[in-house]
Motif scaffolding. Structure first.
Motif, short mmCIF file in Angstrom:
data_model
loop_
_atom_site.label_atom_id
_atom_site.label_comp_id
_atom_site.label_asym_id
_atom_site.label_seq_id
_atom_site.Cartn_x
_atom_site.Cartn_y
_atom_site.Cartn_z
N HIS A 99 2.65 7.31 15.23
CA HIS A 99 1.66 7.66 16.11
C HIS A 99 0.64 8.51 15.74
O HIS A 99 1.30 9.70 14.99
CB HIS A 99 1.93 7.80 17.17
N PHE A 100 -0.44 8.65 14.96
CA PHE A 100 -1.31 9.49 14.88
C PHE A 100 -2.06 10.27 15.68
O PHE A 100 -1.97 9.94 16.68
CB PHE A 100 -2.67 8.61 14.05
N ILE A 101 -1.66 11.77 15.40
CA ILE A 101 -1.91 12.39 16.41
C ILE A 101 -3.62 12.95 16.11
O ILE A 101 -3.44 13.68 15.02
CB ILE A 101 -1.08 13.89 15.59
N ARG A 102 -4.20 12.79 16.93
CA ARG A 102 -5.59 13.29 17.14
C ARG A 102 -6.07 15.08 17.63
O ARG A 102 -5.26 15.10 18.33
CB ARG A 102 -6.87 12.65 17.75
N PHE A 161 2.81 14.65 8.00
CA PHE A 161 1.47 14.29 7.29
C PHE A 161 2.13 12.99 6.78
O PHE A 161 3.17 12.70 6.43
CB PHE A 161 1.48 15.26 6.94
N MET A 162 1.39 11.38 6.84
CA MET A 162 0.93 10.94 6.16
C MET A 162 -0.11 10.54 5.11
O MET A 162 -0.84 10.76 5.36
CB MET A 162 1.02 9.26 7.21
N LEU A 163 0.32 10.76 3.46
CA LEU A 163 -0.62 11.12 2.66
C LEU A 163 -1.57 9.63 1.86
O LEU A 163 -0.45 9.29 1.95
CB LEU A 163 -0.43 12.03 1.77
N ARG A 167 -2.84 11.78 7.13
CA ARG A 167 -3.00 11.69 8.62
C ARG A 167 -1.94 12.45 9.08
O ARG A 167 -0.36 12.18 9.20
CB ARG A 167 -3.18 9.97 9.22
N ARG A 168 -2.37 13.02 10.24
CA ARG A 168 -1.09 14.17 11.04
C ARG A 168 -0.04 13.07 12.31
O ARG A 168 -1.04 12.37 12.63
CB ARG A 168 -1.40 15.26 11.83
N CYS A 169 0.84 12.58 11.85
CA CYS A 169 1.94 11.81 12.92
C CYS A 169 2.93 12.43 13.41
O CYS A 169 3.31 13.64 13.08
CB CYS A 169 2.12 10.78 11.82
N GLU A 170 3.47 11.20 14.11
CA GLU A 170 4.97 11.91 15.26
C GLU A 170 5.19 10.19 15.17
O GLU A 170 4.54 9.42 14.89
CB GLU A 170 4.44 12.47 16.67
N LEU A 171 6.79 10.75 15.04
CA LEU A 171 7.63 9.60 15.45
C LEU A 171 7.59 8.36 16.64
O LEU A 171 7.95 9.71 17.63
CB LEU A 171 8.95 8.93 14.22
N GLN A 191 1.09 -1.53 0.00
CA GLN A 191 0.57 -0.32 -0.04
C GLN A 191 1.22 0.88 0.28
O GLN A 191 1.37 1.30 1.50
CB GLN A 191 -0.77 -0.04 1.18
N PRO A 192 1.05 2.45 -1.01
CA PRO A 192 1.69 3.41 -0.91
C PRO A 192 1.59 4.22 -0.56
O PRO A 192 0.43 4.53 -0.68
CB PRO A 192 2.38 3.18 -2.12
N VAL A 193 1.89 4.75 0.36
CA VAL A 193 1.46 6.14 0.39
C VAL A 193 2.76 6.35 1.21
O VAL A 193 4.28 6.98 0.61
CB VAL A 193 1.02 6.36 2.07
N ASN A 194 2.40 8.70 0.91
CA ASN A 194 4.01 9.13 1.07
C ASN A 194 3.73 9.73 2.64
O ASN A 194 2.82 10.73 2.98
CB ASN A 194 3.74 10.38 0.12
N LEU A 195 5.50 10.47 2.85
CA LEU A 195 5.23 10.99 3.91
C LEU A 195 5.92 12.79 3.61
O LEU A 195 6.64 12.90 2.49
CB LEU A 195 6.32 10.39 5.05
N MET A 196 4.98 13.82 4.36
CA MET A 196 5.35 14.96 4.20
C MET A 196 5.49 15.47 5.20
O MET A 196 5.03 15.74 6.47
CB MET A 196 4.24 15.43 3.39
N GLY A 197 6.66 16.69 5.16
CA GLY A 197 7.38 17.18 6.14
C GLY A 197 5.67 18.40 7.14
O GLY A 197 5.23 18.63 6.27
N ALA A 198 6.11 18.61 8.17
CA ALA A 198 4.08 19.79 8.53
C ALA A 198 4.63 20.65 8.05
O ALA A 198 4.37 21.75 7.84
CB ALA A 198 4.51 19.55 10.03
N ASP A 199 6.20 21.51 7.49
CA ASP A 199 6.01 22.33 6.78
C ASP A 199 6.43 22.27 5.27
O ASP A 199 6.64 23.76 4.61
CB ASP A 199 6.92 23.30 6.90
#
Length: 110
Positions: free
Chosen positions: A85-88, A59-61, A70-74, A17-25
């Protein structure tokens, strides 16, 4: 590691399942593969360097257009694998939220 000993039920992906990570900025982006996912987090395999994950928050796109994310943290890194971990909304206490809670406590004490 026992797969079934987690608090949240995890779903293991049978196909890539391909997804992308993108920096918060928005300054960096990494392609990765979703290995398993739950309500609270996921395990991913990252392609390319992992040094950008040291930012800790990103972010995980989930869609190619970026509309599902989803907004995430390592949480951890092991080779090319990472746990996130997903930040709610409302679950993290940033400086502004902590300040508002302190002000509320002071007005209740009057």
């Amino acid at each position: 590691m026992r797969f079934d000993s987690r608090k949240s039920h995890r779903v293991r992906m049978d196909h890539k399942q391909p997804v992308n990570l993108m920096g918060a900025d928005g300054t960096w982006r990494r392609t990765c593969v979703l290995l398993d996912v739950s309500d609270t987090g996921a395990k991913i395999e990252v392609e390319g360097t992992l040094d950008v994950l040291q930012a800790r928050e990103f972010f995980m796109l989930l869609s190619s257009t970026g509309l599902a994310y989803r907004r995430c943290e390592l949480v951890w890194i092991d080779g090319t694998m990472a746990g996130i971990h997903f930040i709610r909304p409302g679950t993290r206490k940033g400086p502004a939220k902590a300040k508002n809670e302190l002000a509320t406590q002071k007005t209740r004490g009057r």
